[in-house]
Design an enzyme around this catalytic site. Structure first.
Site, PDB file in Angstrom:
ATOM      1  N   TYR A   1     -84.767  42.600   3.254  1.00  0.00           N
ATOM      2  CA  TYR A   1     -83.784  41.539   3.483  1.00  0.00           C
ATOM      3  C   TYR A   1     -84.238  40.607   4.613  1.00  0.00           C
ATOM      4  O   TYR A   1     -84.178  39.378   4.489  1.00  0.00           O
ATOM      5  CB  TYR A   1     -82.439  42.185   3.814  1.00  0.00           C
ATOM      6  CG  TYR A   1     -81.325  41.232   4.141  1.00  0.00           C
ATOM      7  CD1 TYR A   1     -80.768  40.411   3.162  1.00  0.00           C
ATOM      8  CD2 TYR A   1     -80.800  41.169   5.430  1.00  0.00           C
ATOM      9  CE1 TYR A   1     -79.730  39.544   3.468  1.00  0.00           C
ATOM     10  CE2 TYR A   1     -79.763  40.306   5.746  1.00  0.00           C
ATOM     11  CZ  TYR A   1     -79.230  39.497   4.753  1.00  0.00           C
ATOM     12  OH  TYR A   1     -78.205  38.643   5.060  1.00  0.00           O
TER      13      TYR A   1
ATOM     14  N   TRP B   1     -73.647  45.996   7.969  1.00  0.00           N
ATOM     15  CA  TRP B   1     -74.195  45.174   6.893  1.00  0.00           C
ATOM     16  C   TRP B   1     -75.031  46.024   5.950  1.00  0.00           C
ATOM     17  O   TRP B   1     -75.089  45.762   4.752  1.00  0.00           O
ATOM     18  CB  TRP B   1     -75.022  44.021   7.461  1.00  0.00           C
ATOM     19  CG  TRP B   1     -75.704  43.220   6.391  1.00  0.00           C
ATOM     20  CD1 TRP B   1     -77.038  43.035   6.230  1.00  0.00           C
ATOM     21  CD2 TRP B   1     -75.083  42.504   5.315  1.00  0.00           C
ATOM     22  NE1 TRP B   1     -77.284  42.254   5.115  1.00  0.00           N
ATOM     23  CE2 TRP B   1     -76.104  41.913   4.537  1.00  0.00           C
ATOM     24  CE3 TRP B   1     -73.752  42.312   4.923  1.00  0.00           C
ATOM     25  CZ2 TRP B   1     -75.841  41.141   3.407  1.00  0.00           C
ATOM     26  CZ3 TRP B   1     -73.494  41.539   3.787  1.00  0.00           C
ATOM     27  CH2 TRP B   1     -74.528  40.972   3.048  1.00  0.00           C
TER      28      TRP B   1
ATOM     29  N   GLU C   1     -69.600  39.019   3.737  1.00  0.00           N
ATOM     30  CA  GLU C   1     -69.351  39.089   5.174  1.00  0.00           C
ATOM     31  C   GLU C   1     -67.914  39.527   5.440  1.00  0.00           C
ATOM     32  O   GLU C   1     -67.643  40.278   6.382  1.00  0.00           O
ATOM     33  CB  GLU C   1     -69.616  37.733   5.840  1.00  0.00           C
ATOM     34  CG  GLU C   1     -71.073  37.360   5.960  1.00  0.00           C
ATOM     35  CD  GLU C   1     -71.846  38.206   6.968  1.00  0.00           C
ATOM     36  OE1 GLU C   1     -71.217  38.960   7.729  1.00  0.00           O
ATOM     37  OE2 GLU C   1     -73.087  38.103   6.986  1.00  0.00           O
TER      38      GLU C   1
END
Length: 205
Positions: A26, A56, A48
């Protein structure tokens, strides 16, 4: 530089990128690279919101499941979701089953449709909040002070005025970092120069 790690491949990265294989991918290929696609922007704002109170990494590992559950985050389709869809999503163990967050995505999809009607695209709207390029070196301590900025406060305030939910200034700044409105890769990180190049070549909507 404080906050840099060098992986087993010899590449210098921001410290968080080396904590899990999913993070490394990522970090290297997505985080900070500028995005103009409305669906991707809506997806990131939605995820989010789901991240609130979680890591995350948890959301990243479930991202494909979220995409399947929310029809690829095509907000025009999500805007038509009803209570039956909410029930289906609450029963889906592959995602985060939180009624408030699920209903927020559906609400925000409807607000996204309205936004496109009034502003031509989500992209042209959010990129208006791009801050001026930052001066000075960015290390881990300096990055920690950027959890909220004037621009993220302004964007969060305007989204809330338009009826969006789960879009506080910290959430919005994380979105801005990920979607390339800022380059918060640390100085010395291998990805920083590549993101700078991508931002320089990026055609603002």
């Amino acid at each position: 530089m404080e906050g840099l790690v060098r992986g087993d491949d010899g590449v210098a990265r921001c410290w968080w990128a080396d904590s899990a294989p999913e993070y490394r991918i990522y970090h290297d290929a997505e985080w900070g690279f500028p995005v103009a696609d409305d669906v991707r922007l809506f997806e990131k704002l939605s995820l989010e919101g789901f991240q609130a109170g979680l890591s995350w990494l948890t959301i990243l590992r479930k991202r494909e499941a979220f995409r399947n559950a929310f029809v690829g985050f095509e907000f025009e389709r999500i805007a038509r979701f009803g209570e039956r869809d909410v029930g289906r999503l609450l029963a889906d163990a592959s995602i985060v089953r939180h009624r408030g967050k699920i209903e927020a995505v559906i609400n925000n999809a409807r607000r996204a449709v309205e936004l496109v009607q009034s502003e031509s695209s989500i992209s042209s709207y959010v990129w208006r909040f791009e801050p001026a390029p930052r001066t000075g070196r960015l290390d881990r301590a300096a990055l920690a002070e950027l959890a909220v900025t004037a621009e993220s406060k302004a964007l969060a305030k305007d989204l809330k005025r338009r009826g969006w939910r789960f879009v506080g200034p910290t959430t919005v700044y994380s979105f801005m970092q990920a979607m390339g409105l800022v380059n918060d890769h640390l100085d010395g990180c291998d990805a920083r120069a590549r993101v700078d190049d991508a931002r320089s070549a990026f055609e603002r909507p």
